[in-house]
Design an enzyme around this catalytic site. Structure first.
Site, PDB file in Angstrom:
ATOM      1  N   SER A  25       8.910  -0.777  -3.793  1.00 59.12           N
ATOM      2  CA  SER A  25       8.155  -0.532  -2.573  1.00 59.12           C
ATOM      3  C   SER A  25       8.083  -1.766  -1.668  1.00 59.12           C
ATOM      4  O   SER A  25       9.120  -2.264  -1.275  1.00 59.12           O
ATOM      5  CB  SER A  25       6.767  -0.020  -2.967  1.00 59.12           C
ATOM      6  N   HIS A  64       5.995   8.233  -6.060  1.00 58.77           N
ATOM      7  CA  HIS A  64       6.186   6.823  -5.741  1.00 58.77           C
ATOM      8  C   HIS A  64       5.667   5.951  -6.898  1.00 58.77           C
ATOM      9  O   HIS A  64       4.450   5.807  -7.052  1.00 58.77           O
ATOM     10  CB  HIS A  64       5.378   6.544  -4.467  1.00 58.77           C
TER      11      HIS A  64
HETATM   12  C1  GCU Z   1       2.344   1.753   1.537  1.00 61.17           C
HETATM   13  C2  GCU Z   1       3.225   1.311   2.694  1.00 61.17           C
HETATM   14  C3  GCU Z   1       4.691   1.232   2.282  1.00 61.17           C
HETATM   15  C4  GCU Z   1       4.852   0.425   1.020  1.00 61.17           C
HETATM   16  C5  GCU Z   1       3.941   0.946  -0.045  1.00 61.17           C
HETATM   17  C6  GCU Z   1       3.918   0.138  -1.334  1.00 61.17           C
HETATM   18  O1  GCU Z   1       2.590   3.082   1.234  1.00 61.17           O
HETATM   19  O2  GCU Z   1       3.026   2.196   3.751  1.00 61.17           O
HETATM   20  O3  GCU Z   1       5.456   0.659   3.317  1.00 61.17           O
HETATM   21  O4  GCU Z   1       6.192   0.422   0.627  1.00 61.17           O
HETATM   22  O5  GCU Z   1       2.606   0.954   0.420  1.00 61.17           O
HETATM   23  O6  GCU Z   1       4.215  -1.043  -1.328  1.00 61.17           O
HETATM   24  O7  GCU Z   1       3.548   0.713  -2.367  1.00 61.17           O
END
Ligand code: GCU
Length: 420
Positions: A255, A396
């Site tokens: 992420s 995610h």
């Molecule tokens: C949020 C953010 C993302 C990021 C994510 C993470 O969802 O909007 O851009 O990648 O956090 O780091 O888990």
């Protein structure tokens, strides 16, 4: 004496001149609704030779990404690695646990605490996965010799309270990193808490950006660049560590930490493989994308991640003189594996696949292997060409299954590590 030298180095960093050419104000950039051609220079010239790519277009793209998106990348500073603890009987004798403190030769710069696990039964130095973790090294293992981070923590209970890591967090992320599985497959892992380099907060205190900076420049570096730069300093150390095969360093990140991993890999030829997992907007998904997180959304939610210039693209990402396929193309001819999850629409899996496909052009141009798939593969099928991709069911997160794909991909690209 040492301290005086460190101070001199830091002072030099503060006055270092601007990186490369001066680019036009955002209002003067032409609109480009489609992703710009990575093989055309900003002045319209076509890239027709390898030399032109490496000597002109690649440096131009690196400068463009710094200026309009991530901010300035400071020159490297010297890194000293101090081994503070080793245990050769880790994981019932399968691995050696090694704790290394990385000290930067810049006054006031924070220390990075690297946790390394290295397979014992190997015939040669071990290939390695290097990546930052979100909640502290102690959350990846149960061993109480691994200390808690002392830097700022964003995570709530049970891992942290009042922005300090808690002992209660120990071992709570074992399932995320699955270190033992990687050891069994013959690879080493090196990881550290991202907040050791830069805290993930707008009012950053105690991070590397406090020490090394260009105050008030609209393209001063943001947090993602600071994390990427920190990864490069960890690579500086790893290439000197005789336990590690310095030709086989993979950068991995989930992420926001995947955004930092692809940026670090794109700018650093010593990295043989980059694995940005579900990195989304500002990482592997197109800034021009219409699915998931937008440039405006990310800049509002996380104003510290990118430089001031990037905010000017909030409602007009079509003005960007690049998109994320160009960042991937900067890695050419080195390997990239993108990982996605079906339910993680926020990270725009299909958009990331399109970016990989668009980067393929540069790989082919350079005579390297690229992406052996025209359309996104079905779930759970690993495309294991030099540009690789997989999408698995679920949300995610980073899981044991993701690591299995990483390991299978590394085996394919590098050959299985030799065991004794
Ligand atoms: C949020 C953010 C993302 C990021 C994510 C993470 O969802 O909007 O851009 O990648 O956090 O780091 O888990």
């Amino acid at each position: 004496m040492k301290r005086v030298l460190f101070v001199a180095a830091a002072a030099a960093l503060l006055v270092t001149g601007r990186a490369g050419p001066v680019f036009p104000d955002v209002s003067k950039l032409p609109s480009n609704p489609d992703p710009p051609d990575p093989l055309t220079m900003v002045d319209g010239q076509r890239v027709t030779s390898r030399e032109q790519w490496f000597q002109r277009r690649r440096p131009e793209l690196k400068a463009l990404f710094q200026h309009y998106m991530y901010g300035w990348f400071p020159p490297p500073v010297q890194v000293q690695g101090v081994v503070t603890y080793t245990d050769a009987r880790f994981f019932e004798g399968q691995a050696t646990l090694k704790l290394v403190t990385l000290k930067l030769a810049a006054a006031g710069a924070p220390e990075t605490h690297l946790l390394m696990v290295i397979p014992n039964h190997r015939a040669s130095p071990a290939p390695v996965f290097l990546g930052m973790n979100f909640s502290g090294n102690h959350t990846l293992v149960t061993d109480t010799h691994v200390p808690l981070p002392t830097s700022w923590m964003p995570r709530p209970e049970p891992s942290a309270a009042d922005h300090h890591a808690l002992e209660a967090g120990r071992g709570t992320q074992i399932h995320v990193w699955e270190l033992e599985q990687t050891i069994r497959r013959g690879y080493a892992v090196a990881t550290y808490y991202c907040g050791d380099v830069e805290p993930d907060t707008t009012n950053a205190a105690g991070g590397v950006r406090e020490t090394i900076r260009r105050p008030s420049a609209s393209d001063d570096w943001g947090t993602i660049a600071a994390w990427a730069w920190g990864l490069q300093r960890a690579v500086d150390y790893l290439v000197t560590d005789s336990d590690i095969d310095n030709k086989h360093i993979a950068l991995v990140g989930h992420s926001r930490l995947g955004k930092a991993a692809i940026l670090a890999g794109a700018f650093d030829d010593r990295v043989a493989l980059v694995i940005p997992l579900q990195a989304g907007c500002g990482g592997t998904a197109p800034s021009r994308g219409t699915v998931g997180e937008s440039v405006q959304r990310i800049n509002i939610s996380f104003p510290h991640w990118f430089c001031g210039e990037f905010k000017k693209f909030n409602t007009q990402p079509d003005l960007l003189p690049f998109d994320q396929h160009c960042l991937m193309a900067l890695c050419a001819p080195r390997s990239i594996l993108l990982g996605a999850a079906v339910e993680d629409i926020w990270a725009n899996p299909a958009g990331a696949f399109d970016m990989l496909k668009a980067a393929d052009k540069v790989y082919r141009f350079l005579g390297a292997d690229g992406l052996a798939a025209q359309t996104m593969p079905e779930t759970n099928r690993l495309v294991d060409s030099n540009l690789g991709f997989f999408i698995r069911p679920g949300k995610h997160s980073m899981t044991k299954q993701d690591w299995q794909f990483f390991l299978d991909f590394a085996d394919k690209q590098w050959g299985k590590p030799r065991t004794e």
